[in-house]
Enzyme design. Structure first.
Site, PDB file in Angstrom:
ATOM      1  N   MET A  77       0.869  -0.977   0.003  1.00  0.00           N
ATOM      2  CA  MET A  77      -0.086  -0.050   0.082  1.00  0.00           C
ATOM      3  C   MET A  77       0.759   1.317   0.061  1.00  0.00           C
ATOM      4  O   MET A  77       0.194   2.262   0.052  1.00  0.00           O
ATOM      5  CB  MET A  77      -0.917   0.008   1.366  1.00  0.00           C
ATOM      6  CG  MET A  77      -1.983  -1.161   1.245  1.00  0.00           C
ATOM      7  SD  MET A  77      -2.804  -1.387  -0.276  1.00  0.00           S
ATOM      8  CE  MET A  77      -3.550  -2.845  -0.040  1.00  0.00           C
ATOM      9  N   CYS A  78       2.262   0.964  -0.028  1.00  0.00           N
ATOM     10  CA  CYS A  78       3.125   2.330  -0.183  1.00  0.00           C
ATOM     11  C   CYS A  78       2.937   2.997  -1.639  1.00  0.00           C
ATOM     12  O   CYS A  78       3.171   2.408  -2.850  1.00  0.00           O
ATOM     13  CB  CYS A  78       4.553   1.847   0.290  1.00  0.00           C
ATOM     14  SG  CYS A  78       4.809   1.776   2.027  1.00  0.00           S
ATOM     15  N   HIS A  79       2.837   4.187  -1.566  1.00  0.00           N
ATOM     16  CA  HIS A  79       2.787   4.765  -2.923  1.00  0.00           C
ATOM     17  C   HIS A  79       4.413   5.013  -3.529  1.00  0.00           C
ATOM     18  O   HIS A  79       5.229   5.287  -2.485  1.00  0.00           O
ATOM     19  CB  HIS A  79       2.271   6.199  -2.910  1.00  0.00           C
ATOM     20  CG  HIS A  79       1.078   6.262  -2.396  1.00  0.00           C
ATOM     21  ND1 HIS A  79       0.524   6.070  -1.143  1.00  0.00           N
ATOM     22  CD2 HIS A  79      -0.020   6.497  -3.362  1.00  0.00           C
ATOM     23  CE1 HIS A  79      -0.927   6.187  -1.312  1.00  0.00           C
ATOM     24  NE2 HIS A  79      -1.135   6.656  -2.455  1.00  0.00           N
ATOM     25  N   GLU A 136       9.761   4.228   3.919  1.00  0.00           N
ATOM     26  CA  GLU A 136      11.023   4.240   3.331  1.00  0.00           C
ATOM     27  C   GLU A 136      12.182   3.933   4.393  1.00  0.00           C
ATOM     28  O   GLU A 136      13.238   3.373   4.158  1.00  0.00           O
ATOM     29  CB  GLU A 136      11.327   5.459   2.286  1.00  0.00           C
ATOM     30  CG  GLU A 136      10.260   5.360   1.093  1.00  0.00           C
ATOM     31  CD  GLU A 136       8.834   5.555   1.300  1.00  0.00           C
ATOM     32  OE1 GLU A 136       8.086   5.228   0.460  1.00  0.00           O
ATOM     33  OE2 GLU A 136       8.255   5.822   2.363  1.00  0.00           O
ATOM     34  N   ASP A 156      23.824 -10.847   6.270  1.00  0.00           N
ATOM     35  CA  ASP A 156      24.163 -11.714   5.135  1.00  0.00           C
ATOM     36  C   ASP A 156      25.750 -11.630   4.959  1.00  0.00           C
ATOM     37  O   ASP A 156      26.210 -12.901   4.611  1.00  0.00           O
ATOM     38  CB  ASP A 156      23.436 -11.104   3.902  1.00  0.00           C
ATOM     39  CG  ASP A 156      23.812 -11.858   2.738  1.00  0.00           C
ATOM     40  OD1 ASP A 156      23.596 -13.158   2.637  1.00  0.00           O
ATOM     41  OD2 ASP A 156      24.390 -11.420   1.571  1.00  0.00           O
TER      42      ASP A 156
END
Length: 163
Positions: A73-75, A115, A129
């Site tokens: 749902m992020c623009h 973000e 990682d």
């Protein structure tokens, strides 16, 4: 009021076309705990995959730019800037914690909290990682919003010790 559902109760992306553009900033935090062996390998730059903090910074920046591809749902928004900083603390003998702080900026109709949080998370995951061959016992810690400014909801600053 939940704004991400339509009249049928199904998911929708919120319409931000009528929202005013403004300068928006979000700052997030994440952390990763590690042994002194991993800490020393990062400091001495002996990790075989390369310079851990430099690669993690680039991964975090890339993650901030790709947030709308990861969070449904992020623009997609134009990001004006991303900065990622690190600070070390020895939390007990032979155990270190790396704090990650991300700052994301935009001028737009919606905020950049997701973000900043995505950048912090991916930065920590990248460190894991790159260092897992040395020690898989690293712990990725709390990830949270420290502060945000701009937008209709106004400014927010996290009150310490409210984790």
């Amino acid at each position: 009021m939940l704004t991400h559902f339509n009249e049928d109760g199904r998911a929708k992306m919120v319409d931000i076309s009528d929202k005013e553009q403004s300068s928006r900033v979000a700052i997030a935090h994440a952390s990763i705990q590690m042994s002194s062996e991993v800490y020393n390998a990062i400091q001495d730059q002996t990790i075989k995959k390369g310079d851990v903090l430099s690669v993690a910074q680039v991964a975090g920046i890339m993650a901030a730019k790709q947030t709308s591809s990861l969070i449904p749902m992020c623009h997609p928004i134009p990001i004006s800037g991303v900065n990622i900083t690190f600070s070390w603390e020895e939390i007990q003998q032979n155990c270190y914690e790396l704090s990650i702080q991300t700052e994301v900026k935009t001028i737009g109709s919606t905020g950049v909290e997701m973000e900043a949080l995505t950048a912090a998370s991916i930065t920590a995951l990248t460190i894991y990682d790159m260092c897992k061959a040395v020690d898989k016992n690293m712990i990725i810690g709390s990830t949270y919003l420290l502060e945000k400014s701009g937008g209709k909801s106004g400014d927010y600053k996290r009150i310490e010790n409210s984790e």
